[in-house]
Design an enzyme around this catalytic site. Structure first.
Site, mmCIF file in Angstrom:
data_model
loop_
_atom_site.group_PDB
_atom_site.id
_atom_site.type_symbol
_atom_site.label_atom_id
_atom_site.label_comp_id
_atom_site.label_asym_id
_atom_site.label_seq_id
_atom_site.Cartn_x
_atom_site.Cartn_y
_atom_site.Cartn_z
ATOM 1 N N LYS A 1 -14.773 1.491 -11.587
ATOM 2 C CA LYS A 1 -15.059 0.076 -11.276
ATOM 3 C C LYS A 1 -15.510 -0.653 -12.552
ATOM 4 O O LYS A 1 -15.088 -1.772 -12.835
ATOM 5 C CB LYS A 1 -16.142 -0.038 -10.200
ATOM 6 C CG LYS A 1 -15.713 0.427 -8.817
ATOM 7 C CD LYS A 1 -14.542 -0.404 -8.284
ATOM 8 C CE LYS A 1 -14.125 0.007 -6.891
ATOM 9 N NZ LYS A 1 -12.936 -0.705 -6.407
ATOM 10 N N PHE B 1 -30.592 11.014 4.811
ATOM 11 C CA PHE B 1 -30.764 11.659 3.501
ATOM 12 C C PHE B 1 -32.057 11.207 2.817
ATOM 13 O O PHE B 1 -32.055 10.368 1.936
ATOM 14 C CB PHE B 1 -29.564 11.347 2.604
ATOM 15 C CG PHE B 1 -28.252 11.859 3.122
ATOM 16 C CD1 PHE B 1 -27.090 11.118 2.974
ATOM 17 C CD2 PHE B 1 -28.170 13.088 3.765
ATOM 18 C CE1 PHE B 1 -25.864 11.580 3.457
ATOM 19 C CE2 PHE B 1 -26.960 13.561 4.252
ATOM 20 C CZ PHE B 1 -25.799 12.803 4.101
ATOM 21 N N SER C 1 -17.777 -3.318 -7.180
ATOM 22 C CA SER C 1 -18.798 -2.737 -6.305
ATOM 23 C C SER C 1 -20.176 -2.791 -6.954
ATOM 24 O O SER C 1 -20.289 -2.696 -8.176
ATOM 25 C CB SER C 1 -18.419 -1.269 -6.024
ATOM 26 O OG SER C 1 -19.500 -0.568 -5.457
ATOM 27 N N ALA C 2 -21.187 -2.894 -6.136
ATOM 28 C CA ALA C 2 -22.563 -2.881 -6.640
ATOM 29 C C ALA C 2 -22.899 -1.538 -7.264
ATOM 30 O O ALA C 2 -23.914 -1.396 -7.954
ATOM 31 C CB ALA C 2 -23.530 -3.161 -5.487
ATOM 32 N N TYR D 1 -15.958 7.529 -9.737
ATOM 33 C CA TYR D 1 -15.584 6.358 -8.918
ATOM 34 C C TYR D 1 -16.264 5.112 -9.480
ATOM 35 O O TYR D 1 -15.604 4.117 -9.774
ATOM 36 C CB TYR D 1 -15.993 6.565 -7.456
ATOM 37 C CG TYR D 1 -16.060 5.271 -6.694
ATOM 38 C CD1 TYR D 1 -17.284 4.645 -6.455
ATOM 39 C CD2 TYR D 1 -14.910 4.640 -6.257
ATOM 40 C CE1 TYR D 1 -17.355 3.441 -5.799
ATOM 41 C CE2 TYR D 1 -14.966 3.432 -5.598
ATOM 42 C CZ TYR D 1 -16.198 2.832 -5.368
ATOM 43 O OH TYR D 1 -16.259 1.630 -4.716
ATOM 44 N N ASP E 1 -27.841 9.316 -4.987
ATOM 45 C CA ASP E 1 -28.164 8.099 -4.216
ATOM 46 C C ASP E 1 -29.213 7.266 -4.945
ATOM 47 O O ASP E 1 -30.179 7.815 -5.487
ATOM 48 C CB ASP E 1 -28.729 8.474 -2.842
ATOM 49 C CG ASP E 1 -27.629 8.599 -1.806
ATOM 50 O OD1 ASP E 1 -26.478 8.238 -2.109
ATOM 51 O OD2 ASP E 1 -27.900 9.053 -0.696
ATOM 52 N N ASP F 1 3.468 2.225 -4.353
ATOM 53 C CA ASP F 1 2.387 2.829 -5.127
ATOM 54 C C ASP F 1 2.151 1.925 -6.327
ATOM 55 O O ASP F 1 3.037 1.780 -7.187
ATOM 56 C CB ASP F 1 2.811 4.238 -5.586
ATOM 57 C CG ASP F 1 1.803 4.833 -6.586
ATOM 58 O OD1 ASP F 1 2.031 5.961 -7.063
ATOM 59 O OD2 ASP F 1 0.786 4.150 -6.895
ATOM 60 N N ARG G 1 -29.646 12.793 -0.810
ATOM 61 C CA ARG G 1 -28.278 13.088 -1.278
ATOM 62 C C ARG G 1 -28.247 12.858 -2.795
ATOM 63 O O ARG G 1 -28.628 11.776 -3.249
ATOM 64 C CB ARG G 1 -27.274 12.182 -0.571
ATOM 65 C CG ARG G 1 -25.836 12.369 -0.968
ATOM 66 C CD ARG G 1 -24.885 11.616 -0.061
ATOM 67 N NE ARG G 1 -25.079 10.155 -0.177
ATOM 68 C CZ ARG G 1 -24.321 9.268 0.458
ATOM 69 N NH1 ARG G 1 -23.372 9.656 1.301
ATOM 70 N NH2 ARG G 1 -24.519 7.972 0.283
ATOM 71 N N LEU H 1 -22.655 5.531 5.959
ATOM 72 C CA LEU H 1 -23.659 5.574 7.026
ATOM 73 C C LEU H 1 -23.159 5.030 8.363
ATOM 74 O O LEU H 1 -23.294 5.699 9.396
ATOM 75 C CB LEU H 1 -24.904 4.804 6.577
ATOM 76 C CG LEU H 1 -26.065 4.754 7.581
ATOM 77 C CD1 LEU H 1 -26.535 6.148 7.972
ATOM 78 C CD2 LEU H 1 -27.206 3.921 7.016
ATOM 79 N N ASP I 1 0.861 -1.189 0.000
ATOM 80 C CA ASP I 1 0.000 0.000 0.000
ATOM 81 C C ASP I 1 0.896 1.238 0.000
ATOM 82 O O ASP I 1 2.006 1.205 0.528
ATOM 83 C CB ASP I 1 -0.881 -0.026 1.260
ATOM 84 C CG ASP I 1 -2.028 0.977 1.172
ATOM 85 O OD1 ASP I 1 -2.810 1.062 2.127
ATOM 86 O OD2 ASP I 1 -2.132 1.678 0.142
HETATM 87 C C1 WQD Z 1 -25.918 4.186 2.585
HETATM 88 C C2 WQD Z 1 -27.295 4.795 2.780
HETATM 89 C C3 WQD Z 1 -27.410 7.100 2.127
HETATM 90 C C4 WQD Z 1 -24.717 8.659 5.193
HETATM 91 C C5 WQD Z 1 -21.259 3.914 -1.244
HETATM 92 C C6 WQD Z 1 -20.546 3.606 -2.542
HETATM 93 C C7 WQD Z 1 -20.245 2.134 -2.626
HETATM 94 C C8 WQD Z 1 -19.454 1.723 -1.417
HETATM 95 C C9 WQD Z 1 -20.270 2.022 -0.164
HETATM 96 C C10 WQD Z 1 -17.093 1.885 -1.771
HETATM 97 C C11 WQD Z 1 -27.694 5.699 1.618
HETATM 98 C C12 WQD Z 1 -27.650 6.960 3.628
HETATM 99 C C13 WQD Z 1 -25.475 7.816 4.394
HETATM 100 C C14 WQD Z 1 -25.363 9.608 6.033
HETATM 101 C C15 WQD Z 1 -27.495 8.793 5.261
HETATM 102 N N1 WQD Z 1 -18.236 2.433 -1.373
HETATM 103 N N2 WQD Z 1 -26.842 7.876 4.441
HETATM 104 N N3 WQD Z 1 -26.741 9.624 6.037
HETATM 105 O O1 WQD Z 1 -23.907 5.367 -0.917
HETATM 106 O O2 WQD Z 1 -24.925 3.031 -0.599
HETATM 107 O O3 WQD Z 1 -22.502 3.265 -1.233
HETATM 108 O O4 WQD Z 1 -20.499 3.459 -0.156
HETATM 109 O O5 WQD Z 1 -16.874 0.800 -2.184
HETATM 110 O O6 WQD Z 1 -19.504 1.866 -3.786
HETATM 111 O O7 WQD Z 1 -21.415 3.934 -3.623
HETATM 112 O O8 WQD Z 1 -23.239 3.909 1.048
HETATM 113 O O9 WQD Z 1 -23.005 4.346 3.464
HETATM 114 O O10 WQD Z 1 -22.784 6.290 1.863
HETATM 115 O O11 WQD Z 1 -25.032 5.258 2.243
HETATM 116 O O12 WQD Z 1 -28.737 8.841 5.286
HETATM 117 O O13 WQD Z 1 -24.726 10.419 6.786
HETATM 118 O O14 WQD Z 1 -27.253 5.641 3.928
HETATM 119 O O15 WQD Z 1 -28.300 8.057 1.571
HETATM 120 O O16 WQD Z 1 -29.085 5.551 1.417
HETATM 121 P P1 WQD Z 1 -23.762 3.962 -0.464
HETATM 122 P P2 WQD Z 1 -23.443 5.002 2.209
#
Ligand code: WQD
Length: 348
Positions: free
Chosen positions: A156, A229, A127-128, A152, A309, A61, A306, A211, A34
């Site tokens: 992927k 959000f 990633s999904a 991002y 989303d 790197d 957000r 989250l 890393d």
């Molecule tokens: C989850 C849910 C938010 C924060 C992203 C990337 C994905 C992976 C995971 C890297 C959503 C809601 C979030 C907050 C909220 N990343 N939320 N308040 O967006 O599904 O996925 O992170 O590999 O590739 O796309 O994950 O955890 O940001 O959000 O309400 O302070 O929680 O709107 O519905 P996300 P998340």
């Protein structure tokens, strides 16, 4: 017979540290590489303490081809798991060139170096997010990949295509078997949780985007309250649905995937698997589940959605279960408890 040696790139990060532990516990030798641009060497110490092994850490790197070649000259790798990538969706919108250069460039460098040294097996951390908002749920591996809603997500998709095309090219040439390339892309849904020991876990820098770290920091009093959000989605409680996968289950998926290639169990030389639980959980279900599992309060307020989303994303886990031979086993309550234990030890 000596153990098989696996290179894990991006090794000081959240998913890699847990995967390194799982690989070592499965009997592999692991080398962690890393550049520490987005992680800390503390995770490597955690891996060493959990496994009781002095796992080698190489500050490299992956975008530096000369450095990668030097690394491959010093170790004989049987496979690689590529995690090294920037992963902040919002930041990628502001800094697309940085994301394409790092996320795509580092994967190209790794594949070229693997080919140079005859290393055949690679697992790619996908990633999904490649599905965007699926039209049909749950998302299967055959669900169409929507146009990415961030650079991002685009990196992927691009890296999946690079792997698919490289595997096709380097196996159809009819060259000697040992020069072929085999790949598995694992499409993670939402990784959460921490190792039961609380010695490794998610370590967001600054204000968490995701989250769970925001929830745990709110419960710990670091953040005043969580912003939810949006509660006007077409879901049971109005908040968005996701498929939250325990990081320890996710780590084991990598052990299964690398073993599938090393033991010649693949049906095709390039395969894709969804790594999720198959169970959709809403934001508010996660908040209240966290409160119940840990006996704490998480103050929150509902705010606007957000941008970017998806409303609802969760996995069809059939292929991972029937073909890969992997499924999630941990309960959401166990996972949420592990997140809280990790947050609490951070304060020490
Ligand atoms: C989850 C849910 C938010 C924060 C992203 C990337 C994905 C992976 C995971 C890297 C959503 C809601 C979030 C907050 C909220 N990343 N939320 N308040 O967006 O599904 O996925 O992170 O590999 O590739 O796309 O994950 O955890 O940001 O959000 O309400 O302070 O929680 O709107 O519905 P996300 P998340």
């Amino acid at each position: 017979m000596s153990n098989k040696t696996i290179l894990v790139t991006g090794g000081a990060g959240y998913i890699v540290s847990h995967t390194s532990v799982a690989l070592i516990e499965a009997g592999y030798d692991v080398v962690i590489a890393d550049d520490l641009s987005n992680s800390s060497a503390g995770a490597v110490d955690g891996v060493r303490r959990i496994t009781g092994t002095d796992v080698p850490f190489e500050r490299v790197d992956c975008n530096d081809r000369a450095a990668l070649r030097e690394l491959f000259e010093r170790y004989r790798f049987d496979g690689a798991i590529h995690f090294a990538a920037f992963k902040a969706v919002g930041e990628s919108v502001d800094e697309p060139l940085k994301y394409y250069d790092n996320n795509v460039g580092s994967f190209l460098s790794l594949l070229e170096t693997m080919r140079l040294f005859g290393v055949r097996n690679v697992v790619f951390s996908s990633s999904a997010t490649v599905y965007g908002q699926p039209d049909v749920l749950p998302a299967t591996e055959a669900s169409p990949r929507k146009p990415a809603n961030s650079p991002y997500g685009a990196t992927k998709q691009i890296c999946e295509d690079i792997l698919r095309d490289a595997v096709a090219a380097y196996n159809s040439a009819g060259g000697p078997e040992e020069e072929g390339l085999r790949g598995i892309a694992l499409r993670y849904f939402n990784p959460i949780g921490a190792h039961p020991s609380a010695l490794i876990g998610e370590l967001p820098r600054g204000v968490p985007n995701n989250l769970i770290p925001y929830i745990t920091q709110t419960a710990a009093g670091i953040r005043a309250e969580l912003s939810v959000f949006g509660d006007d989605y077409h879901t049971p409680d109005g908040t968005a649905l996701r498929d939250y996968i325990d990081i320890n289950d996710l780590a084991l998926a990598h052990v299964t995937a690398i073993g599938r290639m090393l033991n010649d169990r693949q049906r095709q030389n390039y395969e894709v698997f969804n790594i999720g639980t198959g169970v959709p959980v809403s934001v508010l279900e996660l908040v209240h589940g966290f409160e119940r599992a840990n006996g704490v309060k998480v103050p929150y307020k509902i705010v606007a959605r957000r941008p970017g989303d998806a409303e609802a994303v969760w996995a069809d886990t059939t292929l991972a279960a029937t073909e890969l031979g992997w499924r999630a086993t941990r309960t959401l309550e166990q996972t949420l408890r592990s997140s809280w234990r990790w947050e609490q030890q951070l304060k020490k």
